[in-house]
Structure formats: C-alpha cells, structure tokens
Design an enzyme around this catalytic site. Structure first.
Site, PDB file in Angstrom:
ATOM      1  N   HIS A  84     -10.102  19.009  16.132  1.00  0.00           N
ATOM      2  CA  HIS A  84     -11.453  19.807  16.476  1.00  0.00           C
ATOM      3  C   HIS A  84     -11.010  19.983  18.144  1.00  0.00           C
ATOM      4  CE1 HIS A  84     -15.207  21.286  17.679  1.00  0.00           C
ATOM      5  NE2 HIS A  84     -15.092  20.106  18.471  1.00  0.00           N
ATOM      6  N   HIS A 123      -9.137  23.420  21.866  1.00  0.00           N
ATOM      7  CA  HIS A 123      -9.687  23.371  20.320  1.00  0.00           C
ATOM      8  C   HIS A 123      -8.970  24.211  19.470  1.00  0.00           C
ATOM      9  CE1 HIS A 123     -13.397  21.471  22.004  1.00  0.00           C
ATOM     10  NE2 HIS A 123     -13.113  22.029  22.883  1.00  0.00           N
ATOM     11  N   HIS A 173     -47.663  17.979  34.556  1.00  0.00           N
ATOM     12  CA  HIS A 173     -47.369  19.809  34.590  1.00  0.00           C
ATOM     13  C   HIS A 173     -47.266  19.979  36.142  1.00  0.00           C
ATOM     14  CE1 HIS A 173     -48.876  20.033  30.776  1.00  0.00           C
ATOM     15  NE2 HIS A 173     -49.032  21.331  30.710  1.00  0.00           N
ATOM     16  N   GLU A 209     -39.388  28.032  25.622  1.00  0.00           N
ATOM     17  CA  GLU A 209     -38.837  28.496  27.269  1.00  0.00           C
ATOM     18  C   GLU A 209     -37.233  28.762  27.000  1.00  0.00           C
ATOM     19  OE1 GLU A 209     -42.905  26.466  27.735  1.00  0.00           O
ATOM     20  OE2 GLU A 209     -40.932  26.028  26.333  1.00  0.00           O
TER      21      GLU A 209
END
Length: 692
Positions: free
Chosen positions: A288, A53, A499, A438
């Site tokens: 890029h 890049h 869960h 999380e």
C-alpha cells in the site's frame, strides 16, 4: 437517456505494425499492454522516489485506461476546455496512477516528471495538487475530500447548465468521474457530501469505490464491516457491484449504465487486488504505502510478460494508442466551439456572461463602483446583519454569487433574497441548503469555486473547526472560496462556551494564504465582501458578530481598509499609546481611548480587520500605522492572544481570552472577562507606566 452532444470516441482500429505485438489482430493484447504501461510506470516512479504508494495504481490501471481512452470526453491539449468531463482521484495517495495516465494521454506531463516523482520542485507531488499539472481538477490526498469536492463539481455542472443551456444549445453537458478508496468511504466528510449528492439527484456524478480490503494497518475488516453499497443506496445513489470482474468491457458497460441514470449519482464497486501481479506483495498491506523493491518489480514485470526491465520503459504501441486522445480531444473542442459560436449568435448576452464567469473567472466590470455605506445615525448593527444587507448588494451585481449555510441561514443571515433554492431537478437557484454538514459544505463550496461560481458557505465560527481541512485545501489550491462565520466571539452570549469561539481566529490566521477578515462595523463589512468577491487566488474567511456594534463614520474608513489590513481610525498628534482592535472590540478600544483622552493621554486607535493582509504590507506602511517609536501598545480581541504579540511588541499588552467563555448575556460576559472601556484603559495605564 440524455442526448449526447459530443459523440463517443470511435473504436480503436490501429494499423498493422511490426512492433511488440500485432496490434491490428490482437486489440485485447494492446489493451493489456496499455494497462500494464500504467502499472509499470507507477511502480517505477515509486521505486525511483523510494517513497509512495505503488499497489493501488497497479490495481486500478484498468479504470483510468477505460476512462481516458474509451469513455471520458476530454482534450489533453485543451485541459481547461469548459465542457470537459472531470476526473478526480479521491484516493490521492495513488497519484502515480493519475500522473502516468496524464503522461500517456498527452497532457503535457513528461517522462522526466514521472522520474522525479515526489522530488523538490517537481510537479508530480506526493499527492495530486491543483495547478501543478494540467488535468488535475482538484487537490486530493486528505481522504474523503476528493469525492466530496467532486459533489461540488457535479453540482456546478447542473447549476451552470440551468443558467446557460437553451433549447438546441446545450453548452454545458459533462460528467464528473471519481475513484475513491476504502479510506475515502471511512472518512466522515464523504458521508456528508454523498448524502447531499443523493438528495440533490446529481446524475452526472459517477464514482468508483475501490474495495481492495487493504489499509495501512492491514485488512480493512479490522475497522470496517458495513455494506458500503447498501449505504449508498440509502443515500439515493444508483449502485453497481462488479465484484472481481475488472475486465475492460465490463467496466465500460458499467460506466455506460451509470451514464444512463439521469436522476441519481452512481457508485460502481470494484473488488480490486492491490499490487496485482506482484508475486510476493499482491493483496498485502506492505504494497500500500511502500516501494515494491527492485527484485519484486523484476518479478512483477516478468509476470506481466513485460518486454523490458529498463525502468520507465514505454512501448511505442502503447503510447501511440493513448495519444489518440489528443486528436480526438481536439475534435471535441472544435465541435464544441462551433456549437458555442452558434449559441453566441443567438444568445450573445448569455454567451458573454458564460465567458466571463466560466472562462475568464472575473466579476463584472465596475460591479463594486458604489460600495454601500451607513453613517453613525444608523445605530448599533451586528456585522452579521450588515453582511445580510451587503450580500443583497453583491448578489444584484454578481450573478455568479451562490451559497448557503449548514442549516443556519436564519442565524447567519446569508440567504440571497429572491434567489431561489437549489433542489433536486431544480438547479437554477442561488441558495444552497447543506444541512448540518459543515465539512461537506466546505468541500462542496471548493468544488463550486473550481467551476467558476463565486460560492460561499456559512456557519458559526466555532464550527469552523469541523471544516478547517476544507479551508486549508482551498488555501493550498489558491482558490477564492468564501467562508462566512457569524457568532464570532463570547459576545454570542447565553449559548455558552460550547459555542463561543476562542482559538479559531488564531488557527485560521496561522493558515497560509487565508485572509481572515473581522470587520468592525457596517462599512468595513461592505468592504470585506468587496474584497472577498475580488479575490482571485486566496480564500476569504469573514468573522461576523451576533451582537450590535456602532457604525463608524464612512469617511473614517478608507476604501482600502481590508486590502491594507489595518488603518488609523482615530488619532492624536504625537501619540503616546496605540490601541489596536478588531471587530466588536474596536468600539471597546474606542471607549478606552475616550477615557484616556480625558486624562490627557494622546491615543491612536487602529482598526485591524485583516491581520493577514496587514502582515503582507511593506514595512513603510506598517510603520505608518504602528510607528516603532510608540512602544506603548495594547491589543484588544475577545479571542486567543496567540499572534498578537507580534504587533504589540515586548512592552505591550494583549486584552484577550486566556480560557474558555461562559454562559451569560453578552454584556455580562464582556464585563466579566475585561472587555470594557474602563478595564482596557486600566491595562493601558500599566503599559504606559512600564514604558515610561
């Protein structure tokens, strides 16, 4: 305004020279020469590799130039000096920007390293990797994680300062600087961590947002239209927008203003131009992620007025100016060492603790001499509850243990008693409150760990999916972050399959350099925490139960149970059958062993709390636990069977989950899915019949 313990670098006053430019009279020209040196090295490195890049390093060269020559308190010959400013290139794809700057600044990076960018065995990897080169503070590349780990670095600075600084003796006093891209701002993890950074008022965190409007698919307007500055203001950050003004003095002034803000992190927005100066590639998506090409590089260097078309040309004046960072850094370190000696004389115990935690990064000698144990008379204890007790033991002996949960501490049972909470302006506590973030939690834990603290983050095992990328990065960096996951199986019961983790253990075990520990009872849980705290170069995942399990006689659990990974919990002479299990299913396998024993079957029961460690043992030990002559084997784990066939062989069987769970009480679920002593014994009988 804070009191600067280390003075800012003096203004550059070069001697007259007869080189490329008269730098004594034209310091602006010298600045431009230095900035363009970063740019040309970056484009040459990408071109030589035919991969990478180039555009972003060219655009952002003024930022790293100002940071490394005018602003940052750093020491190239002492890259691990504790009170250095940290720099994180969250836009890790622009790695040549960092590599070129480190080389020029004297960090022990060679020109040959730049010439071997992205090549096998070279330290200049495609994205910056922690430990490969001095001056790389954290591995970046997966967008969003760099700025998020930087929140951990900045938080650690405040927490360590609260612990160790005394009036007149501020030995921790530094900043964390970040360069983030549009992609970083789009990734959800940056939202999580940036919101928490604002909430905690981390004034030592200063980030640049490179608003260059370019992504791989084209203009960022294809997918992005929010006002990032206003978003960060809403997070509680101090925000400056420089627009297209990338002048060095303007950048330096913005940094000075940001450093004056003590109670909020700062975001400095710059509207850069990708591949600036490239006649045909500036402001294009093509610049890029692809080399510019030899002809475009030639035209760009001509546009810069570059004195040589030779690849990797470094003007002497430019190198000399950058390398002034070396003696300047040596002075910083010398001055800090003198202050630390005075600190040590007045606070010898604190100084020794500082050196142990921050410099040596080792737990206290003998901290684990008395690992807690319980006997069978303790009854049924969930391993999350066992962990709660053991955490208090660790915390009493290892003061650098800090951690928290993603708003689940009452369920994960991970609070440090009397540890106090970390809050805005109050950083001396040990309990962190990450909120329901999380992934952000995982990245911040990594930043804290990189700073010397022994940090853990806690949640339900099912939600490890949200933070898998941060666990993977901890493993890639070989750092001892600890991730505590409870509710580790269908045994969590009524919350149901949303869960109940099934594939998570297999996924985590498949990750190199991660040790997944699923303890079978209190005593294995204590050893698991001991193992995690003593780890030096691997993250540890603890998978803990919601429901109670028996406590095995401590004499049956060897001290190296986790280190070895598996051991014989119960045995018979000349066994015919081996039952292998982890965690809560060990007692299920034990029930099956008792049933088969009564039928005259000679059974060996193996507890395997850490299959990762067991796989690393020598063949002799593995064979001593799982003798090759015993082909009748059954593994029991209430999760995916993936990976277990390695241990049971072609003749064996795996009692596992072949699909998702269901919503019901734990006992009913274990019966329904076949995790009972009788059903495991039935499967074992079939295996015995098949092998003869």
């Amino acid at each position: 305004m804070r009191r600067h313990l280390v003075p800012s670098p003096p203004p550059f006053e070069p001697e007259p020279s007869g080189g490329l430019v008269s730098v004594a009279e034209e310091t602006t020209t010298l600045d431009e020469l230095c900035v363009n040196t970063i740019r040309t090295l970056s484009m040459d490195g990408v071109q030589r590799a035919n991969s990478g890049h180039p555009g972003t390093p060219m655009a952002l060269a003024p930022l790293t130039y100002v940071l490394y020559t005018r602003v940052m308190k750093h020491a190239p010959t002492h890259p691990d000096w504790p009170d250095r400013d940290r720099f994180v290139l969250s836009a890790g794809h622009a790695s040549m920007l960092l590599y070129s700057t480190l080389f020029l600044s004297g960090y022990g990076v060679s020109l040959d390293d730049l010439k071997h960018f992205r090549q096998l065995g070279s330290p200049t990897a495609g994205h910056p990797e922690y430990g490969h080169l001095p001056g790389i503070e954290t591995t970046t590349g997966p967008l969003g994680q760099g700025i998020s780990s930087s929140v951990g670095l900045a938080l650690a600075e405040r927490m360590l300062a609260a612990r160790f600084n005394e009036p007149g003796h501020e030995i921790i006093d530094h900043h964390t600087y970040v360069i983030a891209s549009d992609g970083d701002m789009q990734e959800g993890v940056s939202h999580e961590s940036s919101a928490l950074a604002g909430h905690l008022g981390l004034g030592r965190l200063i980030a640049f947002y490179d608003d260059n409007h370019i992504s791989i698919e084209g203009d960022t307007s294809l997918a992005m239209s929010e006002d990032v500055g206003k978003r960060y203001e809403a997070y509680g950050w101090h925000v400056q927008n420089l627009g297209e003004d990338m002048g060095l003095e303007r950048i330096e002034a913005a940094l000075s203003e940001a450093r004056s803000v003590e109670d909020r992190p700062s975001l400095i927005i710059v509207r850069s131009h990708i591949a600036i100066g490239a006649p045909n590639k500036q402001d294009t998506a093509g610049a890029h992620g692809s080399p510019l090409g030899d002809e475009e590089i030639r035209l760009t260097k001509e546009a810069y007025g570059w004195p040589s078309l030779e690849p990797f040309f470094v003007p002497d004046e430019s190198l000399a100016h950058f390398r002034e960072a070396v003696p300047r850094g040596d002075e910083y370190v010398k001055e800090w060492n003198e202050r630390f000696e005075a600190y040590k004389a007045e606070y010898p115990e604190l100084a020794a603790e500082f050196e142990r935690i921050v410099v040596d990064r080792r737990p206290p000698a003998g901290w684990d001499a008395d690992v807690p144990t319980k006997g069978p008379d303790a009854g049924m204890i969930a391993t999350r509850k066992a962990s709660q007790d053991v955490i208090q033991w660790v915390a009493a002996n290892v003061p650098e243990l800090v951690g928290g949960a993603a708003d689940l501490a009452p369920s994960t049972l991970t609070l440090i008693n009397d540890g106090g909470s970390v809050e805005k302006g109050e950083y001396g506590g040990r309990n962190l409150h990450f909120g329901i973030r999380e992934f952000g939690m995982g990245t911040i834990v990594n930043g804290l760990t990189l700073s010397g603290l022994r940090a853990f983050g806690a949640g339900f095992l099912i939600f490890s999916d949200y933070m898998k990328a941060s666990i993977r990065l901890a493993a890639l960096m070989r750092i001892p972050s600890t991730f505590v996951f409870t509710h580790d199986s269908i045994g969590l019961g009524e919350d149901g399959p949303t869960h109940q983790p099934i594939e998570q253990l297999a996924t985590l075990r498949a990750t190199p350099h991660v040790n997944v520990v699923r303890p079978a009872g209190f005593n294995e849980t204590a050893l698991a925490w001991q193992f995690a705290v003593n780890a030096t170069d691997t993250p540890t995942v603890l998978a803990l139960s919601r429901q109670g399990v028996p406590v095995w006689d401590p004499s049956a659990v060897p001290a190296d149970a986790i280190e070895r990974g598996a051991y014989v919990l119960k045995d018979a002479e000349d066994p015919q059958l081996i039952l292998i299990a982890t965690g809560t299913e060990v007692h299920v396998a034990h029930d099956a062993a008792n049933i088969l024993d009564a039928e005259g079957v000679r059974v060996r029961l193996v507890s395997a709390p850490c299959l990762d460690r067991f796989a690393e043992q020598d063949q002799a030990y593995r064979d001593s636990v799982l003798p090759p002559s015993v082909r009748a084997r059954v593994a029991v784990e209430a999760a995916s069977p993936l990976g277990w066939h390695r241990w049971v062989g072609d003749a064996g069987d795996v009692v596992a989950m072949e699909g998702f769970g269901a919503s019901a009480p734990a006992k009913a679920l274990y019966e329904h899915f076949g995790f009972t002593g009788e059903k495991v014994a039935e499967r074992a009988r079939r295996v015995l019949a098949a092998v003869g």
